[in-house]
Every structure is written in C-alpha cells, then in structure tokens.
Write an enzyme that holds these catalytic residues in place. Structure first.
Site, PDB file in Angstrom:
ATOM      1  N   TYR A  94      -9.666  22.530  33.390  1.00 39.29           N
ATOM      2  CA  TYR A  94     -10.909  22.746  32.639  1.00 39.29           C
ATOM      3  C   TYR A  94     -12.137  22.285  33.419  1.00 39.29           C
ATOM      4  CZ  TYR A  94      -8.038  23.653  28.467  1.00 39.29           C
ATOM      5  OH  TYR A  94      -7.136  24.159  27.571  1.00 39.29           O
ATOM      6  N   LYS A 153       4.661  20.954  34.543  1.00 38.32           N
ATOM      7  CA  LYS A 153       5.303  22.205  34.936  1.00 38.32           C
ATOM      8  C   LYS A 153       5.686  22.030  36.401  1.00 38.32           C
ATOM      9  CE  LYS A 153       6.432  26.509  34.029  1.00 38.32           C
ATOM     10  NZ  LYS A 153       7.553  26.852  33.134  1.00 38.32           N
ATOM     11  N   ASP A 190       6.812  24.385  28.713  1.00 39.51           N
ATOM     12  CA  ASP A 190       7.350  25.458  27.858  1.00 39.51           C
ATOM     13  C   ASP A 190       8.461  24.910  26.967  1.00 39.51           C
ATOM     14  OD1 ASP A 190       8.534  25.060  30.324  1.00 39.51           O
ATOM     15  OD2 ASP A 190       9.168  27.132  30.597  1.00 39.51           O
ATOM     16  N   ASP A 216      -4.167  19.992  25.372  1.00 35.60           N
ATOM     17  CA  ASP A 216      -4.990  20.734  24.423  1.00 35.60           C
ATOM     18  C   ASP A 216      -4.075  21.561  23.514  1.00 35.60           C
ATOM     19  OD1 ASP A 216      -7.078  22.007  23.200  1.00 35.60           O
ATOM     20  OD2 ASP A 216      -7.670  23.225  24.923  1.00 35.60           O
ATOM     21  N   ASP A 221      -2.559  20.457  19.423  1.00 33.49           N
ATOM     22  CA  ASP A 221      -2.786  21.335  18.273  1.00 33.49           C
ATOM     23  C   ASP A 221      -1.468  21.734  17.625  1.00 33.49           C
ATOM     24  OD1 ASP A 221      -5.494  21.301  18.310  1.00 33.49           O
ATOM     25  OD2 ASP A 221      -5.757  23.478  18.457  1.00 33.49           O
TER      26      ASP A 221
END
Ligand code: NAD
Length: 354
Positions: free
Chosen positions: A142, A187, A219, A243, A247
């Site tokens: 980001y 990852k 994942d 992020d 959520d």
C-alpha cells in the site's frame, strides 16, 4: 495513577458512542482510583466545518501530548462531495502518520450470547471465538512505489527487517498477554518479501520461548478462518493480507457495532476506535451500539496503560449485560430486550459498579 486521554468524538454516531465510552472510563477511574484526564479535540467533518481542515494542528498536538487517543468515527454525506485530499477520512491517515502508529490490532470476539449473529455453523463456533489480528499498517504494497504506463500498471511490495521486527514484537507482546500462540501469515512460497518476513519472525520468536509460533500461507489462512477459526489466537501479518483477513475475521463475529480496534506505535501511545463508521442512517437517534467503542476503551487500558484488571472488568460487564438479554437494534433478536445507546452504556456502567 494519572493518564491523559485525547477524546475525538468526530461525526455522526461517533459523538454518541464516545460519550458512553467516556462515562465508562470515569466509572472505572472512580472504582480503581485512577484519574483519566480527558481533553476533547476536533477531527473529521466537524473539524472541516469549524477549522477548515479535517485534522487541525491543535488536534494532533493534543494527541501527541496525551497517553492515548479515543476516536469515535469521522465522515458523513455532508462532506462526501469534497475532493479526496480534503475529506474527513484524511484525519485518520494524518493521525496514524503523525502519531507513528504502525500496528493495527483487530480483535474478533464472538460472545457466547451472540452466537446466532455469526454466519458460521454453531458446531464451528463452539462456545465463542476470540482472535486477535495484528496487521502492519504503514508499509508493504500500500505504500510502495507504483506507476502506470499506457497498457500496464505496477505496485511494489517492500518490507525492511526493521519494519517486520517491530510489528512482530508487538504481536509477541500481545500473545504473552493472551494464549501465547501466534500464526504468522505470508505467501512465502511465492514472495521474496514473505521469505524475509518468515526469517525475521523466527528470529524474534527466539526472544519469546514461551510463545508457540507457526506459519501459514495467506490463502490457507483465509480458508482456515471459516473452516476452523478456533485454532487461532494471535495472527500477525503484513498490510494487505491483514487488511483482508481482519475484515474476514471480524465478519465471522456478526455485528459491526461490536468490533473494537487499536493502532499502536513504538511507545505506549495508541489510538483506540470502533471499526464502524459514523453511520449517518442512525446518527442522533440513540440507536447506535456503543459496545465497540467501550471495548476499545478496555483495549486502551490493557495495551497502553497495562491496567489488565480494569480492562477485564469492562469486558466482563459487557458480557454480562449481553447474557442478561439486553441488545441494541443491530444485534436484536427475538425475546431480547431492546436498549438505546445511552441505556446500553448505563447498563454496562451499572455492571462495572456492582
Ligand atoms: P458505517 O460503519 O458507518 O455503517 C454501515 C452500517 O452499519 C450502517 O447501516 C450503520 O447503521 C450500521 N452501523 C455501524 N455502526 C453501528 C453501530 N455502532 N451500531 C449500530 N449500527 C451500526 O459505514 P458506512 O455507512 O460505509 O460509512 C458511513 C460514513 O462513515 C462514511 O462517511 C465513511 O467514510 C465513514 N467511515 C468512517 C470510519 C472511521 O471513522 N474509522 C470507518 C468507516 C467508515
């Protein structure tokens, strides 16, 4: 003890929910003999109206001179037409940056009494959930270099050892106050970044021999959160994965009105706020659920002030009010007793005083 707290009610229901959280703080202060010295400051839409900018310099100054910040919510339709750089939400970015807050803590707690609110099956939920997602907030993809040509675009994901070390330490310190179990999410089968992330987490882990550490690909973590969420205690991860996973974790608990959060920096100062926004659709109607903000205050006591017993008392008071069947509109179900914002705050205060 004496603590200075900057209180930023903000806009919409932010004003109503912080009022209840402030009352809870006062009650806890009286019960345990602490002085919480609170200074109100403007940020968001109300600050645009009063001072012409979403984060006035004096608000940041009040926050910097405080031991912690309590924030309601900012934004609303009145300011929606302003250009991005002048919108109320800029206040949040400005506060995070100005206060050097690099760690975002998002607990996903599902109370036994609200089991039905979860979209997951009862056998998966068991007797409730309690997960803490620790997300790196100021680095990664980001914030990396980005660009665009006519037919392509790129974003860069970059983490330094220092950035990974400091977020990992925050996660380990939190795990020490919980069930001493960390899952680091990355990852590493694909990303060089993630391979560095793993190395650094392993290095920091040696300083905390009592904490159990494992690694999971993002994942798989997304899948495990809905398949078997009870396996998680603390999850630590980078900005983008955090992020998304925070959520996901919070939605398996049901209502947005129940979710607190904290943003921490290098020192003790943190910013504590509910996950929800200013809810213009119910603002000013005494309908907002103040519990997310009240639990945010419990997090402040636990993580910034080290007042564990006081934090426990607030959390237990919330649970027992829910156990007794009181609900705000957002978590209402058949046979329960409806309470407005102020009434819910008072019920929690009564429990704390008991
Ligand atoms: P929202 O979280 O404000 O509301 C979404 C829905 O959830 C609404 O139906 C609302 O009534 C309900 N809700 C939210 N909090 C509740 C509570 N405590 N009790 C009961 N019901 C609750 O999200 P939105 O509608 O997308 O955004 C509204 C405004 O808030 C926008 O201006 C947005 O930019 C801003 N916002 C601010 C923050 C923040 O300050 N941290 C976060 C998200 C959104």
């Amino acid at each position: 003890m004496n603590f200075k707290i900057a209180v930023i009610p903000g806009d919409g229901i932010g004003i109503e929910v912080t009022a209840q959280a402030v009352k809870v703080l006062k009650t806890v202060g009286e019960k345990f003999g602490h002085v919480f010295e609170m200074t109100e400051a403007d940020a968001g839409g109300c600050a645009i109206d009063k001072h012409g900018e979403p984060l006035p310099a004096q608000t940041l100054e009040v926050c910097k001179n405080s031991d912690s910040v309590l924030l309601g919510a900012v934004g609303g339709p009145k300011w929606d037409t302003l250009p991005g750089s002048q919108r109320p939400e800029q206040a949040l970015l400005g506060l995070r940056k100005g206060l050097g807050l690099f760690a975002n803590l998002r607990p996903a707690v599902l109370h036994q009494a609200l089991k039905d609110a979860s979209p997951l099956k009862p056998e998966i939920i068991g007797d409730g959930l309690d997960i803490m997602v620790v997300r790196e907030l100021t680095g990664g993809i980001y914030f990396g270099d980005r660009g665009r040509t006519e037919d392509a675009a790129f974003d860069t994901m970059k983490y330094s050892v220092g950035e990974i070390e400091r977020i990992t330490r925050v996660a380990f310190e939190i795990a020490m106050k919980r069930n001493k179990n960390i899952v680091s999410v990355d990852k590493a089968n694909i990303l060089e970044n993630s391979r560095l992330w793993r190395e650094v987490v392993e290095k920091v882990a040696k300083e905390y021999p009592g904490v159990q550490v494992s690694h999971m690909y993002v994942d798989n973590a997304a899948m495990q959160l809905v398949r078997n969420p009870k396996q998680f205690d603390v999850i630590v991860t980078g900005n983008m994965f955090g992020d998304i996973l925070s959520d996901e974790a919070s939605m398996i608990t049901g209502s947005i009105g129940m979710l607190p959060s904290a943003s921490l920096g290098a020192g003790k100062l943190g910013m504590y706020e509910p996950v929800h926004g200013s809810a213009p659709d119910i603002a000013g109607q005494d309908k907002a659920n103040p519990i997310a903000t009240i639990i945010s205050v419990a997090m402040m006591l636990r993580y910034s002030f080290n007042l564990t017993q006081e934090a426990d008392v607030i959390e237990k008071a919330v649970s027992s009010v829910l156990d007794k069947g009181y609900r705000t509109g957002d978590i209402m179900s058949e046979g329960m007793q409806l309470a407005g914002t102020a009434a819910m705050g008072q019920l929690i205060i009564d429990e704390i005083q008991d």
